[in-house]
Design a protein around this motif. Sequence first.
Motif, PDB file in Angstrom:
ATOM      1  N   ALA A  40       0.833  -1.197   0.000  1.00  0.00           N
ATOM      2  CA  ALA A  40       0.000   0.000   0.000  1.00  0.00           C
ATOM      3  C   ALA A  40       0.877   1.260   0.000  1.00  0.00           C
ATOM      4  O   ALA A  40       0.561   2.259  -0.655  1.00  0.00           O
ATOM      5  CB  ALA A  40      -0.920   0.002   1.217  1.00  0.00           C
ATOM      6  N   PHE A  51      -1.255   0.332  -7.778  1.00  0.00           N
ATOM      7  CA  PHE A  51      -1.804  -0.556  -6.760  1.00  0.00           C
ATOM      8  C   PHE A  51      -1.876  -2.008  -7.225  1.00  0.00           C
ATOM      9  O   PHE A  51      -2.511  -2.837  -6.581  1.00  0.00           O
ATOM     10  CB  PHE A  51      -3.189  -0.058  -6.327  1.00  0.00           C
ATOM     11  CG  PHE A  51      -3.120   1.191  -5.499  1.00  0.00           C
ATOM     12  CD1 PHE A  51      -2.863   1.120  -4.130  1.00  0.00           C
ATOM     13  CD2 PHE A  51      -3.267   2.434  -6.084  1.00  0.00           C
ATOM     14  CE1 PHE A  51      -2.777   2.272  -3.366  1.00  0.00           C
ATOM     15  CE2 PHE A  51      -3.174   3.601  -5.321  1.00  0.00           C
ATOM     16  CZ  PHE A  51      -2.932   3.512  -3.952  1.00  0.00           C
ATOM     17  N   LEU A  88      -0.540  -4.459  -4.561  1.00  0.00           N
ATOM     18  CA  LEU A  88      -1.480  -4.576  -3.448  1.00  0.00           C
ATOM     19  C   LEU A  88      -2.707  -5.399  -3.850  1.00  0.00           C
ATOM     20  O   LEU A  88      -3.128  -6.307  -3.120  1.00  0.00           O
ATOM     21  CB  LEU A  88      -1.907  -3.188  -2.974  1.00  0.00           C
ATOM     22  CG  LEU A  88      -2.993  -3.147  -1.884  1.00  0.00           C
ATOM     23  CD1 LEU A  88      -2.513  -3.817  -0.616  1.00  0.00           C
ATOM     24  CD2 LEU A  88      -3.413  -1.697  -1.618  1.00  0.00           C
ATOM     25  N   GLY A 122       1.958   1.843  -3.446  1.00  0.00           N
ATOM     26  CA  GLY A 122       0.887   2.420  -4.257  1.00  0.00           C
ATOM     27  C   GLY A 122       0.611   3.877  -3.927  1.00  0.00           C
ATOM     28  O   GLY A 122       0.251   4.657  -4.803  1.00  0.00           O
TER      29      GLY A 122
END
Length: 459
Positions: free
Chosen positions: A48, A379, A382, A51
């Motif tokens: 995260a 992302f 993730l 991202g």
Amino acid sequence: MSTIVFSSSLGTMLEYYDFFVYVALTPVLAKLFFPVTDPAAGALISAAGFGAAFLARPIGTLIFSPMADRVGRKKTFIITLTLMGVATMLMGCLPGYGAVGLAAPSALLALRITQGIALGGEYGSAAVYVMEHAPPRKRGFFTSALQSTAAFGLLVAIVLVTALKFGLSPENFESWGWRIPFLISAPIVVVAIAIRLSMDETPVFTKLQQSGQLTTSPLAETLKSRQSWKGILLAIFGAQGGTSVSLYTSIVYMLFFLQNVLKIDATTANLCVGVAVIVATPFYPAFGALSDRWGRARTMLTGIVLWMLVAYPAFARISGAAQHEAWGEVATLISVLAILTAMIMAPLPAFISECFPPQMRATGFGLAQQLGNVLFGGFLPLISLSLVNWSGNPLAGVIYSIASLIPCALVTWLWAIKAENASTVIGESDSAPEPHKASFPPMTSEIHAAAAMPYSKAD
């Protein structure tokens, strides 16, 4: 051109090195800054953080890309390189969670966002800088060198982190050794800034400046132009989408996959990915040159389709080979994915640059690239790890990547190739006028119309 490409690539490589040191140090950073009892949760939190930096990249584009169109490509990427260097150095000075509590991950996240802002303005300026110096029929070849800088910056980070792990005890590495990759970038960035200060502005920008044809509001001009939005959407869902998915799956998510899904130690994972990056590097200029002759969209589409066909069986075979510790096979399979990624990535800088007229080229490039990165790349690690944890299927992440490439393949096939066929620049002879010898029409609707064609004669 060799000097121009080297100078631009060096600074961009250092920015990507600074950006990707976080990836190479993910296991130790998760332990020091995000202390959780579940290793899977730590990996998700770290992904995260990776991202989050991508969410900041469009902010950097909004700040720096219009600056590149107003005051110059060179000045802009000197500022972004300085900002990146300062943020990276400060990351090496941060105390851990055990010393200052929540202030530690908060500061780390703030500096990651700063890095994202810097990188959001860096790459577009550097790509346009090289493109505007290059002869029209060799733009793909010369700008492709910049594409290898992302993977090469990650390689340098991996090599340095691996060397430190070998040279230091685990206790010393976790205590202070992890700071070295962040701190060592400071003197190197100073050298890179000195090199960039000695560079000249592009002949295209100089011509616009001398003729009074620069726009005072490139962002507004870009956003209100229907044709510019066509270029942005074409780049986002075609070139940049394909690049983001393939790169961040084959290289970045691959590290998460090897370490967190297959439970391979970080050193072995880093070495396998590092070998793949080295093997793929010479293919960037080769595919860039191919795009000059065969067409950028055709080259990218071929790479996207081949990558989609190869990715799932490659990840499946990597899982089996890792169980038997067949590291040579693992590195070979990652190399195949990295080579196909190079085929998608190499034509991208020239492709996106040629979607926009010179007065708003850096702005259009930056918006297209960073929005594409956010939508398709930032992302991806993730989401992929979350799908693996949720489904229990170790290959769920690569299935997501393949699905993400479907719209990219369709846009490239149905739109980019059509626009490419309608253009004539690819057909120019080697004796075509250099960019600085061209005459620049005023900012009219005709110029905006040129943005609809990936290979326009706007410059």
